[in-house]
Structure formats: structure tokens, C-alpha cells
Motif scaffolding. Structure first.
Motif, PDB file in Angstrom:
ATOM      1  N   GLU A   1       0.822  -1.211   0.000  1.00 26.21           N
ATOM      2  CA  GLU A   1       0.000   0.000   0.000  1.00 26.21           C
ATOM      3  C   GLU A   1       0.858   1.264   0.000  1.00 26.21           C
ATOM      4  O   GLU A   1       0.420   2.318  -0.497  1.00 26.21           O
ATOM      5  CB  GLU A   1      -0.954   0.015   1.189  1.00 26.21           C
ATOM      6  CG  GLU A   1      -0.297  -0.086   2.554  1.00 26.21           C
ATOM      7  CD  GLU A   1      -0.254  -1.502   3.112  1.00 26.21           C
ATOM      8  OE1 GLU A   1      -0.348  -1.646   4.349  1.00 26.21           O
ATOM      9  OE2 GLU A   1      -0.136  -2.452   2.300  1.00 26.21           O
ATOM     10  N   ASP A   2       2.079   1.186   0.533  1.00 23.13           N
ATOM     11  CA  ASP A   2       2.983   2.337   0.489  1.00 23.13           C
ATOM     12  C   ASP A   2       3.496   2.567  -0.930  1.00 23.13           C
ATOM     13  O   ASP A   2       3.648   3.714  -1.364  1.00 23.13           O
ATOM     14  CB  ASP A   2       4.163   2.109   1.437  1.00 23.13           C
ATOM     15  CG  ASP A   2       3.727   1.846   2.866  1.00 23.13           C
ATOM     16  OD1 ASP A   2       2.847   2.572   3.347  1.00 23.13           O
ATOM     17  OD2 ASP A   2       4.258   0.895   3.477  1.00 23.13           O
ATOM     18  N   VAL A   3       3.757   1.481  -1.643  1.00 24.23           N
ATOM     19  CA  VAL A   3       4.191   1.593  -3.038  1.00 24.23           C
ATOM     20  C   VAL A   3       3.065   2.161  -3.892  1.00 24.23           C
ATOM     21  O   VAL A   3       3.287   3.048  -4.735  1.00 24.23           O
ATOM     22  CB  VAL A   3       4.647   0.228  -3.572  1.00 24.23           C
ATOM     23  CG1 VAL A   3       5.058   0.339  -5.037  1.00 24.23           C
ATOM     24  CG2 VAL A   3       5.818  -0.307  -2.751  1.00 24.23           C
ATOM     25  N   TYR A   4       1.842   1.674  -3.665  1.00 19.90           N
ATOM     26  CA  TYR A   4       0.698   2.191  -4.422  1.00 19.90           C
ATOM     27  C   TYR A   4       0.521   3.694  -4.185  1.00 19.90           C
ATOM     28  O   TYR A   4       0.393   4.478  -5.136  1.00 19.90           O
ATOM     29  CB  TYR A   4      -0.572   1.445  -4.020  1.00 19.90           C
ATOM     30  CG  TYR A   4      -1.839   2.153  -4.456  1.00 19.90           C
ATOM     31  CD1 TYR A   4      -2.209   2.198  -5.795  1.00 19.90           C
ATOM     32  CD2 TYR A   4      -2.640   2.810  -3.521  1.00 19.90           C
ATOM     33  CE1 TYR A   4      -3.356   2.876  -6.193  1.00 19.90           C
ATOM     34  CE2 TYR A   4      -3.783   3.481  -3.902  1.00 19.90           C
ATOM     35  CZ  TYR A   4      -4.142   3.512  -5.249  1.00 19.90           C
ATOM     36  OH  TYR A   4      -5.265   4.184  -5.644  1.00 19.90           O
ATOM     37  N   ALA A   5       0.526   4.095  -2.925  1.00 22.69           N
ATOM     38  CA  ALA A   5       0.329   5.506  -2.605  1.00 22.69           C
ATOM     39  C   ALA A   5       1.419   6.368  -3.229  1.00 22.69           C
ATOM     40  O   ALA A   5       1.146   7.441  -3.792  1.00 22.69           O
ATOM     41  CB  ALA A   5       0.306   5.694  -1.087  1.00 22.69           C
ATOM     42  N   SER A   6       2.650   5.900  -3.135  1.00 24.78           N
ATOM     43  CA  SER A   6       3.770   6.675  -3.677  1.00 24.78           C
ATOM     44  C   SER A   6       3.725   6.758  -5.189  1.00 24.78           C
ATOM     45  O   SER A   6       3.991   7.819  -5.778  1.00 24.78           O
ATOM     46  CB  SER A   6       5.096   6.059  -3.228  1.00 24.78           C
ATOM     47  OG  SER A   6       5.279   6.208  -1.840  1.00 24.78           O
TER      48      SER A   6
END
Length: 450
Positions: A100-105
Motif C-alpha cells: 500500500e505504500d508503493v501504491y500511494a507513492s
């Protein structure tokens, strides 16, 4: 039914030598394609006409190397050298990154690109800690609507395992899964590459395996070489040559410490060059090798690299490369008491690097990089009436040396308007909320590590 859009009456910098610059010109878009560029186009009555008088119309910028997943940790390493970055980012934050951090970034980072007039991005994604990570990265790019080459990289769960004589190969099965799931066609808005670590960072068997994987799947290769205290001493291109792996499908990033032999090897192989000038100057990679690339017959491109340490816009990169190269040559000529050479970099060369040369390096010159009829409609309109650009004497200089993100008024990708009247046509509040929550989560995860 064909959708037509007519950009009327702007100063058009086509970046196509056959078309040149039009002090007053029109650009006609039909669906996703540039249909015509001329001094005056009489469009059908069903065309949506956008008045771009007082504006400068350019091809979208192409960023040929950005670790987009780092948007959630923007500015976390402002004073870092490259050596520091490996510890402060890759060995600290990367291991705790969740999908989810990769998606948000990637969502926020791609929207940041669009807001700044970058319509094409090479996403160097070395954060594939699980098979869910690449899916999340690609979803972020898809939702943003940017043109992107997703470069599948290694995991980053251990600095020792992945960056010091690594024996760990990028997982072939997952690369194949991503290729077949998302990139069965090479003609879409998103395409695929392999982001490899290369010799010096990996043992020879790993290098051979990753190069073979990319070529088996018919995807291009992108690799960091010749930079700073880490990879500057490896002679990476010579090692690749000894392994028989050099080819026209490979982009070499940074290249600050190439020998003359290595420049010749890259040029002879048909390889391409990506330069990240602000990072190279600031983090100790070396002088951005713009003129060395040009002198060896190459067409260098520009890239942002990491927003952990530098700004994420192409205006910064053009100016950093322009200033650094001219400073280097001016200093050498002053010391030798000789005139500066006629080959000194020009403002137009910087705009070429940021547009058509970038498309060449990304392997997309047949579809973007210039305002050429038949290419995809990837177009940026800059408001040249703002005080930081007006009055305009030289439109190329106005773009490369005067403009900033605030001047990016309209952004079109494949015929779809992504920014209009200075505002992104996206849920910016949601993207910002996601990336802020991600920042809080990864910082907390780092602080809680024993």
C-alpha cells in the motif's frame, strides 16, 4: 465517433526538425493522436477549440529514471551522499515498505509528474519485496493516467543481500507473471522494462541471468553505472562487455565515471544514456556527463532519480545540467587561458534532452517526444504570460531557463487532458492523504525496529 481537440494560436516548439518552431501555430488532436501541426488549421465544427495564445506548446517531458516509490519519504535525506542514501533509504525505509505504500507513492508520484508537465516516466521500481509490490506500483501508475515504462527491480529488504556482490536473482517467475498480466502488448500506455543492479553489485551469474531474462521476455534493460564511490570504480561497462552482454536494449544511468573506452563501447553497442544532474552534483556521483555523451555520438536524456533528496520536476534538471556543464568547461578554459569551445551546451539542447531524446532513451520515440503528426498526443501548454516568463524573447530559453511548475497550465497524455487551467484533473486530496498516511506508517515502522 472521433474526438477532435484544437490548440489554437500558441508558440509551438515541435522538437521535430522537419517542422521546426511555429511562432503562431495550431495543433490538431484526433482521439489519442496528433493529426496536424500547422500555422493555421481549419478544424471541423465539432472540434473542441482551446485558445493557447500567449502560451508555449511543447511535447511532454520524459523522465527516464525515477524511483517513484520514494514519494512517501520525500525530503527524508536532504544532505545525503550516495553512500548515505544506501543506508538511510535502502537499508532503513525500503525494508518496511508495504504494497500500500508503493501504491500511494506511485499514484502521488505519477500525479506529481503530470502536474510538472512530465507525460512519460520510467519508473525504476526496486521495491519488489513481495509479489504484491509490483501489482501495487502498476496500479498507481494506471490510476494516474501517465505514460510510463514500469521497470521491474529487485527487492530491497537487505543492503548486504542485494547490493554487495549479490547472489540473489530477480525472481523470473514473478517477472514473467507481471509481463503476461499487465504487458502482454507493448503498445499500451504502460510498457515494461527490467531494472537490474549489474556487475559490481551482483556476481556474474546473477548479471547473466537478469540480462537473459530481459531478452527472453523482449523487454529493455536499465542499470545504474559509473557513479560516485560505489559504482564509479567497478568498470561496469567493461565487465558487461567481457560477459558479452552489451546491446542496444540497455539504458545506462549516470555514467559519471566512464573511461573513454567505456563511452566507445556504449556508443558502438547502441546503448542509451540517462543523466540525473541534480542528484549527481548534490550526492557526489560526479559531474553530469552531458558533453561526453554528445561527443561520443549519443543522445543523452534527463531524469529526476530520487525525491528523497532533489526536486521532482524537469525544469530543475535542465538547469542543473546546463549550469554544471558550462561551469565545468568555463573553469577548465579559465585555467588554460583558452576561449570556450563553440560546442558549449545550448538551451535548445537541454529541451531536446528533456523531450525527444528522453523518448529515444525510453524506446518510445515512435510515439512521443515531439509534436509530430501521427505520434501520440502528449502535449504540455505553458503559460508564458506569467511574470517569471514574460516578456518572451526566446521561447526555448523561456522554457529551459525561466519556467517552473507554476507555468504548466495544460497537460495532455494520449489525447486525454490530465491538467487544465493549472489544475490536475484528479483526486489530489485523496492522493495526498494516501501518501501522508504512508509516510506516517513507514516512519513508525522504522522507529519501532529494534
Amino acid at each position: 465517433m472521433t474526438h477532435r481537440m484544437l490548440l489554437r494560436g500558441g508558440h509551438v516548439l515541435t522538437m521535430d526538425p522537419a517542422l521546426g518552431d511555429l511562432p503562431v501555430g495550431d495543433v490538431l488532436i484526433e482521439d489519442d493522436t496528433i493529426a496536424a501541426v500547422d500555422r493555421r488549421i481549419d478544424a471541423d465544427v465539432d472540434a473542441e477549440v482551446i485558445d493557447v495564445g500567449g502560451r508555449i506548446v511543447i511535447p511532454g517531458f520524459v523522465d527516464t529514471h525515477r524511483h517513484t516509490w520514494e514519494a512517501a519519504i520525500r525530503g527524508c535525506a536532504p544532505n545525503a551522499t550516495l553512500d548515505d542514501y544506501f543506508v538511510e533509504v535502502l537499508d532503513t525505509f525500503a525494508p518496511v515498505y508495504a504494497p500500500e505504500d508503493v501504491y500511494a507513492s506511485n499514484l502521488a508520484g505519477a500525479l506529481e509528474c503530470l502536474n510538472a508537465g512530465i507525460t512519460t516516466l520510467v519508473d525504476w521500481s526496486h521495491i519488489n519485496n513481495t509479489p504484491d509490490h509490483p501489482d501495487a506500483a502498476i496500479r498507481g501508475l494506471q490510476e494516474a493516467g501517465i505514460r510510463a515504462q514500469y521497470a521491474y527491480g529487485s527487492a530491497n529488504t537487505s543492503l548486504a543481500d542485494y547490493w554487495f556482490e549479490s547472489k540473489l536473482v530477480i525472481p523470473k517467475e514473478d517477472v514473467e507473471r507481471v509481463r503476461s498480466t499487465y504487458f502482454s502488448s507493448d503498445g499500451g500506455l504502460l510498457t515494461m522494462a527490467l531494472a537490474t543492479r549489474g556487475p559490481g553489485f551482483c556476481v556474474d551469474d546473477v548479471v547473466r541471468a537478469e540480462w537473459a531474462l530481459a531478452r527472453e521476455l523482449d523487454i529493455p534493460i536499465t542499470v545504474h553505472v559509473g557513479m560516485g564511490r560505489l559504482a564509479g570504480r567497478f568498470g561496469m561497462v567493461k565487465q558487461l562487455d567481457a560477459l558479452g552482454l552489451l546491446g542496444a536494449d540497455t539504458t545506462f544511468i549516470h555514467c559519471c565515471y566512464f573511461s573513454d573506452e567505456e563511452w566507445r563501447l556504449v556508443a558502438d553497442s547502441g546503448g542509451t544514456i540517462s543523466i540525473a544532474p541534480q542528484v549527481e552534483l548534490q550526492m557526489g556521483h560526479g559531474w553530469p556527463p552531458v558533453m561526453k555523451a554528445i561527443e561520443n555520438g549519443l543522445r543523452p536524456s534527463l531524469s529526476i532519480d530520487v525525491v528523497t533528496t532533489v526536486p521532482g520536476d524537469m525544469f530543475t534538471q535542465m538547469r542543473a545540467a546546463f549550469g554544471a556543464e558550462r561551469a565545468r568547461v568555463n573553469a577548465a578554459c579559465w585555467e588554460a587561458d583558452t576561449p570556450v569551445p563553440e560546442s558549449m551546451l545550448t538551451a535548445r539542447q537541454m529541451l531536446e534532452m528533456a523531450t525527444v531524446h528522453g523518448a529515444h532513451v525510453a524506446g518510445l520515440e515512435d510515439r512521443t517526444g515531439s509534436l509530430t503528426p501521427g505520434k501520440q498526443a502528449d502535449i504540455v501548454v505553458l503559460d508564458a504570460s506569467s511574470l517569471n516568463m514574460a516578456p518572451v524573447h526566446d521561447p526555448v530559453a523561456a522554457v529551459t531557463l525561466c519556467a517552473d511548475v507554476s507555468n504548466v497550465e495544460t497537460v495532455i497524455v494520449g489525447g486525454t487532458v490530465r491538467k487544465r487551467d493549472g489544475r490536475l484533473l484528479a483526486d489530489v486530496d485523496r492522493a495526498r492523504g494516501l501518501v501522508e498516511s504512508s509516510r506516517d506508517r513507514v516512519v513508525a515502522a522504522v522507529e519501532s525496529k529494534p
